[in-house]
Each structure stands twice: as structure tokens, then as C-alpha cells.
Design an enzyme around this catalytic site. Structure first.
Site, mmCIF file in Angstrom:
data_model
loop_
_atom_site.group_PDB
_atom_site.id
_atom_site.type_symbol
_atom_site.label_atom_id
_atom_site.label_comp_id
_atom_site.label_asym_id
_atom_site.label_seq_id
_atom_site.Cartn_x
_atom_site.Cartn_y
_atom_site.Cartn_z
ATOM 1 N N GLU A 60 0.827 -1.221 0.000
ATOM 2 C CA GLU A 60 0.000 0.000 0.000
ATOM 3 C C GLU A 60 0.854 1.260 0.000
ATOM 4 O O GLU A 60 0.822 2.061 0.933
ATOM 5 C CB GLU A 60 -0.941 0.009 1.212
ATOM 6 C CG GLU A 60 -1.934 -1.118 1.172
ATOM 7 C CD GLU A 60 -3.037 -1.035 2.228
ATOM 8 O OE1 GLU A 60 -4.092 -1.611 2.020
ATOM 9 O OE2 GLU A 60 -2.818 -0.399 3.267
ATOM 10 N N GLU A 74 -5.430 -8.310 -1.041
ATOM 11 C CA GLU A 74 -6.141 -8.126 0.225
ATOM 12 C C GLU A 74 -7.597 -7.815 -0.071
ATOM 13 O O GLU A 74 -7.881 -6.939 -0.884
ATOM 14 C CB GLU A 74 -5.586 -6.948 1.040
ATOM 15 C CG GLU A 74 -4.301 -7.207 1.747
ATOM 16 C CD GLU A 74 -3.852 -6.019 2.594
ATOM 17 O OE1 GLU A 74 -4.700 -5.314 3.169
ATOM 18 O OE2 GLU A 74 -2.637 -5.795 2.665
HETATM 19 C C1 BGP Z 1 -4.434 -2.812 4.967
HETATM 20 C C2 BGP Z 1 -3.115 -3.351 5.387
HETATM 21 C C3 BGP Z 1 -3.147 -4.562 6.200
HETATM 22 C C4 BGP Z 1 -4.423 -4.805 6.960
HETATM 23 C C5 BGP Z 1 -5.681 -4.367 6.297
HETATM 24 C C6 BGP Z 1 -6.917 -4.388 7.150
HETATM 25 O O1 BGP Z 1 -4.328 -1.449 5.021
HETATM 26 O O2 BGP Z 1 -2.262 -3.562 4.310
HETATM 27 O O3 BGP Z 1 -1.973 -4.595 6.931
HETATM 28 O O4 BGP Z 1 -4.348 -4.811 8.272
HETATM 29 O O5 BGP Z 1 -5.540 -3.113 5.709
HETATM 30 O O6 BGP Z 1 -6.930 -3.281 7.988
HETATM 31 P P1 BGP Z 1 -7.202 -3.364 9.538
HETATM 32 O O7 BGP Z 1 -6.231 -4.332 10.064
HETATM 33 O O8 BGP Z 1 -6.993 -2.003 10.035
HETATM 34 O O9 BGP Z 1 -8.618 -3.825 9.666
#
Ligand code: BGP
Length: 480
Positions: A179, A373
């Protein structure tokens, strides 16, 4: 059949949220280690509050994560049982170079990942490796100021050369930065930036971004030199911005937001700074420190595929037009979309937006896409029979996989694979909670660090197994 036969189904994790073992195997301290759970987390990850060491007042969930460091065999076996074709993990930079600026790597750290990759292959799982996922040695922040310093490009070069050499033949799919656009929204996580009072924060962020973009191109170059089989991807937090209304001012506001995100991929995939960014930076008086050879390096070393995370679409409006409230959503601010439902954490749910986002990305770059993701963060409870019936998670994934299927089948988009976020429950990046769970596998641990860390399968485990087995043809679920 809509999904290609070698489609890479799997799941994704990141060292800082998953691995733990923070002081084992010769590992050094990283930025993400010192990010606590609780109300100080947000000012710290955004670089507004300087916090570079542990203290007694906070709880630090990354220290243990969910202990992949000690349980990788058990975890990989579970993923193998689900039929995973790929598993995304990230490298903790500090396992390989504990301070970041050493010339020789730490053998114990290298061996750890070698064991992990071999274990994956044993189960027929292709590793997908993020080189930096919100992760950098704290020493590089204290001594050099993080990615604002050009020297960090050399340290990163040292890291990637070591990785590509050591894991040649074991790893083919790489992502240079997780990201990368998060640098604008969570700059301490994204680039180890802490701001001094009165400095031009935007300028610092774009300087650091330039260094990461140069480092990413350099990594692409080195990867191909070491093994032409290597496939390198860029990675953004995607999610199309919609205009709040058809008022051209709102449409323009949404376009600006979208360009703000695509800027990074424009450089990594097309190989040059887009004009809209050059003009905007010039108007703001921000000078990007281009060094000799940077332009050629960026141009000649573009990525092979576009990977991205998708959780939600977003809404933008011209400041004069803003109606309604802001909503939470992966650290970015967005206006609330009245047409969408939302998760328990206020992240809005938009499967059609997923297809829209894939179309935007594919039209713009015409390179294969890799969804690395996607998923639903939710609270899970055991019922009286000791099961977790996570139909809400299955429903979210069904709708998103269907949208991806439509993008392939009806829009002709080339897709390499799909990895759901947090296949095994792990620490949340934005909040530091354990209660925000994404997994097919439950991990017994709570927000304060209590629990056995034992793993157990949720209902979605068998469901995803069937999805993979049928290559995405059977998404059905019997509720209850
Ligand atoms: C993205 C990241 C992850 C992850 C995901 C979910 O931004 O790359 O590392 O954690 O989001 O977000 P969260 O964990 O805040 O729910």
C-alpha cells in the site's frame, strides 16, 4: 470456466501483525513494534506523535503478533488443507538487517524465511512476498529520519539483493511496498516519518515517496538480473472514489482523489511522473529531489503486475458541497455512501465497487491484476457447540468473489490471483485490536494479549476450501 486454471487462490498476512518473535533470532527493533494498541496509535502511525521506544504505559501487540514465528508449520498445514495455491507473507526487515545499515545480513533471519518458504512448497503453496509491509528498522528512523533520507534507498537495495539471491528458485512473486499510497495517510507506518514542528509535511511525504519509488524500480531491476523468472508487483490501497453527486465540482473532487492514489502506480507501471502530479507539486512549491539516472531507472524498470487491496469504495465532494458525515475506512477519510451497508467498524461494503475498481486499474495500466487483500473484519463468537458460524464473512467474500468473476468473465480482465486478508486471525493494522478478525482460522487471543494462541477452524474454512477446489465455481453456502 471463468477463473484461469492456474489462478492463485490464497490468503495474506504481514510480519508486523502476524509473526511476533520480536526479540528472537537476532532480530532488531522495527517501527511497527513500538506502535501500541489504544488511543495513541493513530497519532503515532500518522507521524504526529513521536514514539520510538517501548514504555510501561502501553501494550504493544506486534511483539507477539499471533506467533507465526513459532507456529508456521501448523499454520501452513492448515492453509494447505484449505488447498491454498499461494500465501502472502512479508519480510521483517529487522530479521535480515537488524539495524538496516549493516553490510552483512543476519543468517538466522534468512534461515527462518527459507524454512517458511520450503514449508509452503511442501504443501504446494507458492509464496507471495511483500518486501516491506509497514516495516522498517527503528535505527533507520532514529539515525536517518526514515525514507526522507536518500541513503535508505541503498539500505533497501542491500536488503532486496540479499533476498533475491538467497530465495532464488523458492520465491517468484514479489511486492516491493505494501500500500505505497499509505505514505500519505499513515506516514510513520508507510515510511518511518515523524514530523518536526513547522515543517512542510506534504513535501516530506513526497520526498519519501520518491525514494520509495526509486527503490521499487531498483528492486525490479535487481530482481530481473538475479532471476528473470521473478515477477514484481506494485501495491496500492485501492477503492474507487465516487463523486457525491453529478455536480461537476464533485466529479472533479473525486477525480483528484483518484489521481492522488494512482500517482504511485502511474510511476511504477508507466515509468514516469504523470503531468497532473508534476503540475500540482510545482504549484505547491514542492521540489522532488531527482538525482541523475532516476528518470531512466523509473522508465526502464516498470512492474509486471498491479496488486492492490480492496475493502471499500469511497466518496468525495467539493468542500462547498459536503453533505453528510465522514465514515471510517482503511485510514482514508471518505464521505458516507447512503447506498451501502457497513461493517461493525464502519467500513462500507461495496462488491460492485470492487468490479469498478478492477476495471479502472486494468483500463489504466493493461497489466494483470492481483488482488492481494480483501475481506471483512468482524467480531467472532463461539456458539454453544464450540463453533464459529461466520456466515457474515462468507457472504462478504461470496459477493466479492462474484464481482471478480464478473470482471474476468464479462469485462475480460486478466487476473493472477486473489488472497483474502488475514487468512488466520491477526492484529489489526489501523486499531491494533485482535477483536477485528478476518480469518478462516480463529486465534485465541484478545485485545490485551490474553489467550492461548491456539488455532481453530471457523465455518468459512470449509467454505473457502470448496471455493478453491471448484476454482471459484461453487460459492454456495448453507446458512446456519
Ligand atoms: C491494509 C493493510 C493490512 C491490513 C488491512 C486491514 O491497510 O495492508 O496490513 O491490516 O488493511 O486493515 P485493519 O487491520 O486495520 O482492519
Amino acid at each position: 470456466m471463468s477463473f484461469p486454471k492456474d489462478f492463485l487462490w490464497g490468503g495474506a498476512t504481514a510480519a508486523n501483525q502476524y509473526e511476533g518473535g520480536y526479540n528472537e533470532g537476532g532480530r532488531g527493533l522495527a517501527n511497527v513494534d513500538v506502535v501500541p494498541h489504544g488511543e495513541d496509535r493513530y497519532p503515532i502511525i500518522t507521524g504526529q506523535m513521536k514514539h520510538l521506544d517501548f514504555d510501561e504505559d502501553h501494550y504493544y501487540p506486534a511483539k507477539v503478533g499471533v506467533d507465526f514465528y513459532h507456529r508456521y508449520k501448523e499454520d501452513i498445514a492448515l492453509l494447505g488443507e484449505m488447498g491454498f495455491k499461494t500465501f502472502r507473507i512479508s519480510i521483517a526487515w529487522t530479521r535480515i538487517f537488524p539495524n538496516g545499515d549493516e553490510s552483512e545480513p543476519n543468517e538466522e533471519g534468512l534461515q527462518f524465511y527459507e524454512d517458511v518458504f520450503k514449508e509452503m512448497h511442501k504443501h504446494g503453496i507458492e509464496p507471495l512476498v511483500t518486501i516491506t509491509h509497514f516495516d522498517m528498522p527503528i535505527h533507520l528512523i532514529k539515525e536517518y529520519g526514515g525514507w526522507r533520507n536518500r541513503k535508505v534507498v541503498d539500505f533497501y537495495e542491500n536488503l532486496v539483493r540479499t533476498l533475491f539471491t538467497r530465495y532464488k528458485g523458492l520465491v517468484k512473486y514479489w511486492i516491493t511496498f505494501n500500500e505505497i499510497n499509505m505514505i500519505l495517510h499513515a506516514p510513520f507506518m508507510g515510511a518511518g516519518l515523524v514530523f518536526e514542528e513547522g515543517e512542510n509535511e506534504e513535501e516530506v511525504k513526497y520526498i519519501a515517496a520518491h525514494h520509495e519509488l526509486v527503490a521499487s524500480a531498483l528492486a525490479t531491476k535487481i530482481a530481473k538480473e538475479i532471476d528473470p523468472e521473478n515477477q514484481i508487483g506494485c501495491m496500492i490501497a485501492a477503492g474507487q472514489y465516487y463523486p457525491q453527486s453529478p455536480d461537476p465540482k464533485d466529479v472533479r473532487a473525486a477525480q483528484i482523489e483518484n489521481q492522488g492514489n494512482y500517482f504511485f502506480v502511474d510511476v511504477q507501471s508507466r515509468g514516469e511522473y504523470p503531468n497532473y502530479a508534476l503540475k500540482d507539486l510545482e504549484r505547491k512549491g514542492i521540489k522532488i529531489p531527482f538525482e541523475e539516472g532516476d528518470k531512466e531507472l523509473l522508465k526502464e524498470n516498470t512492474v509486471d503486475y498491479i496488486s492492490f487491496s480492496y475493502y471499500s469504495s469511497r466518496v468525495a465532494a467539493h468542500p462547498d458541497n459536503i453533505e453528510g458525515e465522514l465514515t471510517a475506512g482503511n485510514i482514508f477519510e471518505s464521505l458516507k455512501n447512503p447506498y451501502l451497508k457497513e461493517s461493525e467498524w464502519g467500513w462500507q461494503i461495496d462488491p460492485l465497487g470492487f468490479r469498478i475498481t478492477m476495471n479502472e486499474l486494468y483500463d489504466r495500466y493493461q497489466k494483470p491484476l492481483f488482488v492481494v487483500e480483501n475481506g471483512l473484519g468482524a467480531k467472532d463468537e463461539f456458539n454453544e457447540n464450540g463453533e464459529i458460524i461466520d456466515d457474515y464473512r462468507i457472504e462478504y467474500l461470496q459477493e466479492h468473489i462474484q464481482a471478480m468473476k464478473d470482471a474476468i468473465e464479462l469485462d475480460g480482465i486478466e487476473m493472477l490471483g486473489y488472497t483474502t486478508w488475514g487468512a488466520i486471525d491477526l492484529v489489526s493494522a489501523s486499531t491494533g485490536e485482535m477483536a477485528k478478525r478476518y480469518g478462516f482460522v480463529y486465534v485465541d487471543r484478545d485485545n490485551e494479549g490474553n489467550g492461548t494462541l491456539d488455532r481453530s477452524k471457523k465455518k468459512s474454512f470449509d467454505w473457502y476450501k470448496k471455493v478453491i477446489e471448484t476454482n471459484g465455481e461453487d460459492l454456495s453456502n448453507t446458512k446456519g
